[in-house]
Design a protein around this motif. Structure first.
Motif, short mmCIF file in Angstrom:
data_model
loop_
_atom_site.label_atom_id
_atom_site.label_comp_id
_atom_site.label_asym_id
_atom_site.label_seq_id
_atom_site.Cartn_x
_atom_site.Cartn_y
_atom_site.Cartn_z
N CYS A 1 4.08 -8.18 19.43
CA CYS A 1 2.85 -8.94 18.60
C CYS A 1 2.53 -10.02 19.76
O CYS A 1 1.23 -10.51 20.11
CB CYS A 1 3.48 -9.54 17.51
SG CYS A 1 2.93 -8.23 15.96
N LEU B 1 4.19 -6.12 10.20
CA LEU B 1 3.73 -6.56 11.36
C LEU B 1 2.78 -5.53 12.05
O LEU B 1 2.12 -5.98 12.66
CB LEU B 1 5.00 -6.82 12.60
CG LEU B 1 5.65 -8.17 12.50
CD1 LEU B 1 6.75 -8.24 13.38
CD2 LEU B 1 4.62 -9.43 12.72
N GLY C 1 -0.47 -6.12 10.49
CA GLY C 1 -1.12 -7.01 10.80
C GLY C 1 -1.51 -6.73 12.07
O GLY C 1 -2.92 -7.13 12.61
N SER D 1 -6.17 -9.23 9.88
CA SER D 1 -5.34 -10.13 8.90
C SER D 1 -5.57 -9.57 7.50
O SER D 1 -4.80 -9.73 6.77
CB SER D 1 -5.97 -11.52 8.74
OG SER D 1 -7.25 -11.65 8.32
N TYR E 1 -2.81 -7.24 7.46
CA TYR E 1 -1.41 -7.81 7.13
C TYR E 1 -1.13 -8.39 5.85
O TYR E 1 -0.14 -8.15 5.26
CB TYR E 1 -1.36 -9.31 8.17
CG TYR E 1 -0.36 -10.39 7.88
CD1 TYR E 1 -0.45 -11.48 7.19
CD2 TYR E 1 0.77 -10.06 8.55
CE1 TYR E 1 0.42 -12.22 7.21
CE2 TYR E 1 1.85 -10.93 8.30
CZ TYR E 1 1.54 -12.02 7.34
OH TYR E 1 2.78 -12.97 7.20
N THR F 1 7.15 -13.84 9.45
CA THR F 1 6.16 -13.02 10.28
C THR F 1 4.87 -13.99 10.07
O THR F 1 3.81 -13.29 11.00
CB THR F 1 5.79 -11.89 9.49
OG1 THR F 1 5.30 -11.92 7.99
CG2 THR F 1 6.65 -10.69 9.45
N LEU G 1 1.53 -13.64 13.51
CA LEU G 1 0.27 -12.98 13.40
C LEU G 1 -0.84 -13.42 14.53
O LEU G 1 -0.71 -14.71 15.10
CB LEU G 1 -0.58 -13.67 12.06
CG LEU G 1 -0.25 -13.13 10.90
CD1 LEU G 1 -1.36 -13.69 9.65
CD2 LEU G 1 -0.73 -11.43 11.08
#
Lengths: 307, 81
Positions: free
Chosen positions: A166, A229, A232, A237, A240, A299, A303
């Motif tokens: 990520c 995750l 996302g 979003s 997520y 988490t 993001l």
């Protein structure tokens, strides 16, 4: 290679001869896993049967074994290693009981698959109780409701890797960040276990939930975090938040149903600790509520930036 | 929040220090958390007596190790910042 062949050898010691420098030591009463070690060394070293080969066989065999000095040195070295291992086991056994720890890792593929399905979709499962006799702990491969430590450990490592990925997609990755993520998540886990254990002590809730079970239950949230995750990353979003809601609800439900059987006494014991029912219920609720909070907390900073 | 393992160790040390400085007769009696008033043998120990027991046992057990760990921590922090 010394240690696995030693453990494996102990299971078959009834029908095999043992090598002199390795004394027998106690393991579990039932074999926890099948012996799938490599076949034996074809060398003529005392004519041992299978399962004892790998230590000497892997070293290119014949010309080393034919030299008597090197032979003796290897034997001496292996006896030293065994003694050191025994001493260490005796000392470690006082803090973490290794023999009980083995039960938590005795899993197989069907168990892992079913348990992962259960963690992400626990609403169809009907029978949550664990059938086992109280004296000996149950290996999770025989009972799907038993906690195990394999899934939390693997999920933790996978979470760290996915977190690194990520960060990489946001071009803010560096190798030190992996270590920081790992130690941060580990610290939160330790804090959570310590707080729950102290709450159990202070509320004088005398349960028979062990620390490793608690560690396993708190470690199951890493599975949800990986899902969050991935959601996302793939769907932005919106994904997520959807994944967070779904995984939080599943984890909450799963922990409620599981902990209700472990911590709350059922109606069959009418003992004097029925007065602690309210505290126990609150404790179960608190543990179950902590998991989504941690899932969100750990988490959030990974993001991609909100656009 | 980037918590590391060292932060956890430092926080734990500070918390245990905080518990250890709660003096029995100067402070806890005045607040009403003295240990001599809660030594009944009731079935349900109750939350307050558990906390009092916890404080007392931490103070008794961790006195010497705390001295050692505090000294080591002070020296290390002086040397390495």
């Amino acid at each position: 290679m010394d240690i696995p062949s030693g453990y494996v050898r102990q299971r078959k010691s009834a029908e095999q001869r043992r090598r002199q420098p390795r004394p027998d030591y106690g393991g579990g009463p039932t074999p926890l896993f099948d012996d799938t070690s490599s076949p034996s060394d074809p060398a003529t070293y005392q004519g041992q049967q299978q399962g004892q080969g790998p230590f000497y066989g892997g070293m290119g065999g014949q010309q080393i074994l034919s030299d008597p000095m090197a032979n003796m040195a290897m034997q001496y070295g292996s006896s030293l290693a065994t003694q050191g291992k025994d001493v260490m086991e005796k000392h470690i056994d006082r803090f973490i009981s290794i023999s009980k720890l083995k039960y938590y890792f005795a899993v197989d593929t069907t168990y892992v698959g079913k348990k992962l399905m259960l963690l992400l979709f626990p609403y169809m499962h009907s029978n949550w109780s664990i059938r086992y006799n109280k004296e000996e702990p149950v290996a999770p491969r025989y009972e799907i409701n038993a906690p195990d430590l394999y899934i939390p450990v693997m999920a933790f490592v996978t979470y760290i890797l996915v977190a690194g990925y990520c960060l990489g997609t946001q071009n803010s990755f560096s190798p030190e960040l992996l270590g920081m993520q790992a130690s941060s998540a580990l610290v939160w886990l330790i804090l959570e276990i310590v707080v729950i254990t102290m709450a159990m002590y202070i509320l004088s809730v005398a349960t028979d939930i062990k620390t490793f079970d608690l560690l396993a239950f708190c470690g199951y949230k890493y599975v949800g975090m990986i899902g969050v995750l991935l959601g996302g990353m793939l769907f932005g979003s919106m994904g997520y938040y959807l994944a967070l809601a779904w995984c939080s609800a599943s984890m909450f439900f799963f922990l409620l149903r599981t902990l209700r059987l472990v911590i709350l006494p059922d109606a069959s014991h009418d003992m004097a600790n029925s007065g602690g029912n309210k505290s126990r219920t609150y404790l179960v609720l608190a543990i179950a509520v902590l998991q989504p909070i941690f899932m969100c907390w750990l988490t959030r900073h990974l993001l991609p930036s909100q656009n | 929040m980037a918590l590391g393992l060292y932060s956890l160790i430092e926080a734990a040390l500070l918390c245990v220090n905080a518990i250890a400085v709660l003096n029995e007769e100067r402070f806890l009696s005045k607040v009403g958390w003295a240990t001599d008033t809660v030594s009944g043998f009731g079935e349900q120990p109750g939350m307050k007596s558990q906390i009092i027991n916890l404080i007392r046992s931490v103070r008794m057990v961790m006195r010497i190790p705390l001295i050692i760990v505090n000294t080591i921590t002070i020296v290390l922090l002086l040397l390495f910042g």
